[in-house]
Design a protein around this motif. Structure first.
Motif, mmCIF file in Angstrom:
data_model
loop_
_atom_site.group_PDB
_atom_site.id
_atom_site.type_symbol
_atom_site.label_atom_id
_atom_site.label_comp_id
_atom_site.label_asym_id
_atom_site.label_seq_id
_atom_site.Cartn_x
_atom_site.Cartn_y
_atom_site.Cartn_z
ATOM 1 N N THR A 205 54.331 94.481 34.058
ATOM 2 C CA THR A 205 53.698 94.345 35.366
ATOM 3 C C THR A 205 52.539 95.323 35.433
ATOM 4 O OG1 THR A 205 55.788 93.743 36.433
ATOM 5 C CG2 THR A 205 53.998 94.488 37.863
ATOM 6 N N LEU A 206 51.402 94.845 35.896
ATOM 7 C CA LEU A 206 50.207 95.672 36.006
ATOM 8 C C LEU A 206 49.948 95.982 37.472
ATOM 9 C CD1 LEU A 206 47.675 96.925 34.637
ATOM 10 C CD2 LEU A 206 46.551 94.707 34.947
ATOM 11 N N ILE A 207 49.743 97.268 37.785
ATOM 12 C CA ILE A 207 49.454 97.698 39.154
ATOM 13 C C ILE A 207 48.038 98.251 39.213
ATOM 14 C CG2 ILE A 207 50.064 99.276 41.029
ATOM 15 C CD1 ILE A 207 52.896 99.381 39.870
ATOM 16 N N ASP A 208 47.233 97.697 40.112
ATOM 17 C CA ASP A 208 45.902 98.248 40.358
ATOM 18 C C ASP A 208 45.363 97.646 41.653
ATOM 19 O OD1 ASP A 208 43.189 99.167 40.270
ATOM 20 O OD2 ASP A 208 43.394 99.390 38.097
ATOM 21 N N PRO A 209 45.129 98.475 42.670
ATOM 22 C CA PRO A 209 44.616 97.943 43.938
ATOM 23 C C PRO A 209 43.144 97.557 43.878
ATOM 24 C CG PRO A 209 44.793 100.320 44.057
ATOM 25 C CD PRO A 209 45.388 99.923 42.734
ATOM 26 N N ARG A 210 42.476 97.870 42.771
ATOM 27 C CA ARG A 210 41.059 97.546 42.615
ATOM 28 C C ARG A 210 40.947 96.140 42.026
ATOM 29 N NH1 ARG A 210 39.952 102.687 38.848
ATOM 30 N NH2 ARG A 210 41.692 101.597 37.841
ATOM 31 N N ALA A 211 40.631 95.180 42.886
ATOM 32 C CA ALA A 211 40.642 93.770 42.482
ATOM 33 C C ALA A 211 39.713 93.492 41.315
ATOM 34 C CB ALA A 211 40.268 92.883 43.669
ATOM 35 N N ALA A 212 38.588 94.197 41.243
ATOM 36 C CA ALA A 212 37.640 93.961 40.157
ATOM 37 C C ALA A 212 38.222 94.350 38.808
ATOM 38 C CB ALA A 212 36.344 94.731 40.416
ATOM 39 N N PHE A 213 39.130 95.324 38.813
ATOM 40 C CA PHE A 213 39.750 95.756 37.559
ATOM 41 C C PHE A 213 40.914 94.833 37.196
ATOM 42 C CE2 PHE A 213 37.347 99.447 38.612
ATOM 43 C CZ PHE A 213 37.171 100.172 37.450
ATOM 44 N N GLY A 214 41.838 94.650 38.141
ATOM 45 C CA GLY A 214 43.032 93.860 37.845
ATOM 46 C C GLY A 214 42.843 92.389 38.122
ATOM 47 N N SER A 215 41.844 91.800 37.527
ATOM 48 C CA SER A 215 41.552 90.388 37.773
ATOM 49 C C SER A 215 42.272 89.501 36.763
ATOM 50 C CB SER A 215 40.048 90.134 37.685
ATOM 51 O OG SER A 215 39.580 90.354 36.361
ATOM 52 N N ALA A 216 42.503 88.264 37.163
ATOM 53 C CA ALA A 216 43.142 87.300 36.271
ATOM 54 C C ALA A 216 42.256 86.982 35.076
ATOM 55 C CB ALA A 216 43.469 86.024 37.036
ATOM 56 N N GLU A 217 40.946 87.120 35.245
ATOM 57 C CA GLU A 217 40.023 86.867 34.131
ATOM 58 C C GLU A 217 40.194 87.907 33.032
ATOM 59 O OE1 GLU A 217 38.804 84.742 37.599
ATOM 60 O OE2 GLU A 217 39.126 86.914 37.317
ATOM 61 N N ARG A 218 40.435 89.157 33.425
ATOM 62 C CA ARG A 218 40.614 90.222 32.432
ATOM 63 C C ARG A 218 42.032 90.252 31.880
ATOM 64 N NH1 ARG A 218 39.925 95.603 33.985
ATOM 65 N NH2 ARG A 218 39.276 96.047 31.832
ATOM 66 N N PHE A 219 43.008 89.778 32.687
ATOM 67 C CA PHE A 219 44.413 89.813 32.276
ATOM 68 C C PHE A 219 45.054 88.445 32.513
ATOM 69 C CE2 PHE A 219 43.246 94.167 33.261
ATOM 70 C CZ PHE A 219 43.806 94.877 32.219
ATOM 71 N N PRO A 220 44.636 87.438 31.762
ATOM 72 C CA PRO A 220 45.156 86.090 31.990
ATOM 73 C C PRO A 220 46.661 86.006 31.757
ATOM 74 C CG PRO A 220 43.924 86.207 29.925
ATOM 75 C CD PRO A 220 43.677 87.494 30.634
ATOM 76 N N GLY A 221 47.346 85.392 32.721
ATOM 77 C CA GLY A 221 48.772 85.157 32.584
ATOM 78 C C GLY A 221 49.658 86.345 32.887
ATOM 79 N N GLU A 222 49.086 87.498 33.226
ATOM 80 C CA GLU A 222 49.898 88.680 33.482
ATOM 81 C C GLU A 222 50.254 88.798 34.961
ATOM 82 O OE1 GLU A 222 51.148 90.237 31.159
ATOM 83 O OE2 GLU A 222 49.843 89.951 29.423
ATOM 84 N N GLN A 223 51.365 89.479 35.231
ATOM 85 C CA GLN A 223 51.759 89.755 36.617
ATOM 86 C C GLN A 223 50.966 90.960 37.102
ATOM 87 O OE1 GLN A 223 55.907 90.576 37.247
ATOM 88 N NE2 GLN A 223 55.649 91.018 39.417
ATOM 89 N N ILE A 224 50.137 90.751 38.112
ATOM 90 C CA ILE A 224 49.257 91.807 38.622
ATOM 91 C C ILE A 224 49.608 92.071 40.078
ATOM 92 C CG2 ILE A 224 46.869 92.515 39.015
ATOM 93 C CD1 ILE A 224 46.064 90.395 36.897
ATOM 94 N N VAL A 225 49.838 93.348 40.397
ATOM 95 C CA VAL A 225 50.158 93.766 41.760
ATOM 96 C C VAL A 225 48.990 94.590 42.279
ATOM 97 C CG1 VAL A 225 51.741 95.041 43.244
ATOM 98 C CG2 VAL A 225 52.623 93.780 41.256
#
Length: 330
Positions: A205-225
């Motif tokens: 699970t990836l945690i990052d409140p900065r949407a530009a960093f934790g984007s689906a484009e940079r982390f395809p298929g990962e669970q992002i919080v």
């Protein structure tokens, strides 16, 4: 097949049984010498000969599948032995110098088959992240699903995460909750780290409140919080099967996650940053009232010192340190 199907062997066997395809579970119960897989390793076999998992890394799977199909036909479990001293075993490929015993259990109602209700209970416990010991008496095929606290011998195996034979002739298969990895900070190192961790059986699970960093484009298929780390950590509730890694360098993001991790039973906490950065981090933690015993749990600078330079190499060093802590302790 999904990335974690190789760790969903009981679930896949149950799915095959429910679909009317027939199913059997093959489990390594004992090893000697240079065995390719440890006790507890499993292979699911369908009535059509489909397989998922492994009991020998490919050496004896063909022979095990043959026995499993026969077990599904006659309903009788098998206890198979393969080793280099056995000509027939050598012929099927166990040439690594070891010996293994493999339990083959057909799934089904009646006789000595593995009861579907017991397999369903095991799968439900795994889905709820509840530890269980699956116990089989090899002399009469009686079975039980043992919860923590019910039996000392099972508790010891759950703590050590080690399946194996007991002196009374019973086999205990450890069914601990799946491993989890919580990564704080959607930085460049996180990209290969999540991929490598998933390949090693972790649910990341990836945690990052900065949407530009934790984007689906940079982390395809990962669970992002995208919650703040303290809120995200409270919701995720790290347990003794969880590793936590902080990667942001930003005290506003890393420190709340570190405090939450130290307040949990997570087995690993690693924090990215130079020795100088870590020294400042420790000043803040001590000022917040964190004890020296808790501070000693932190691995920083994160990762084993293997001379890593690239993000992928650093990810390798981090995952290696996580593995070392899991298997051998701090």
């Amino acid at each position: 097949m999904t990335a974690l199907d190789h760790d969903r062997i009981p679930e896949i066997a149950l799915d095959w049984h429910r679909a009317g395809r027939g199913a059997a579970l093959a489990t390594v119960v004992e090893t000697w010498g240079s065995a390719p897989r440890q006790a507890g390793s499993q292979l699911a076999i369908s009535g059509a000969g489909d397989i998922m998992g492994s009991v020998s890394g490919g050496c004896v799977e063909g022979a095990v599948v043959t026995e499993a199909l026969e077990a599904m036909a006659d309903g009788v479990p098998r206890l198979l032995t393969f080793g280099v001293s056995d000509d027939s075993a050598f012929a099927v490929g166990l040439a690594c110098g070891g010996t293994i015993r493999v339990l083959v259990e057909p799934v089904g109602a009646g006789g000595d088959r593995l009861p579907p209700a017991l397999l369903e209970a095991l799968v439900a416990a795994r889905a709820a992240r509840q530890a269980r010991g699956y116990v089989v008496a090899l002399d009469n095929w009686s079975r039980a699903l043992v919860e923590p606290g019910q039996e000392t011998a099972v508790d010891a195996r759950l703590r050590s995460d080690k399946s194996g034979m007991e002196e009374d002739g019973r086999f205990v298969a450890v069914q601990n909750p799946p491993l989890r990895l919580i990564v704080v900070g959607a930085v460049h190192i996180a990209q290969p780290l999540l991929i490598m961790a998933r390949a090693c059986g972790y649910a990341p699970t990836l945690i990052d409140p900065r949407a530009a960093f934790g984007s689906a484009e940079r982390f395809p298929g990962e669970q992002i919080v995208e919650d703040w780390p303290d809120e995200a950590m409270a919701a995720l509730a790290p347990d003794a099967r969880t590793a936590v890694v902080t990667l942001t360098h930003d005290a506003k993001l890393d420190d709340p996650a570190i405090l939450a991790a130290l307040d949990s039973p997570c087995f690993y906490l690693g924090c990215l940053g130079s020795t100088r950065t870590h020294a400042k981090r420790l000043e803040r933690l001590r000022a917040a009232g964190v004890t020296e015993a808790a501070i000693a749990r932190i691995h920083a600078p994160v990762g084993l010192d293997i001379g890593a330079k690239t993000p992928a190499e650093i990810a390798v060093s981090v995952l290696a340190q996580i593995t070392l802590t899991l298997r051998r302790g701090a």
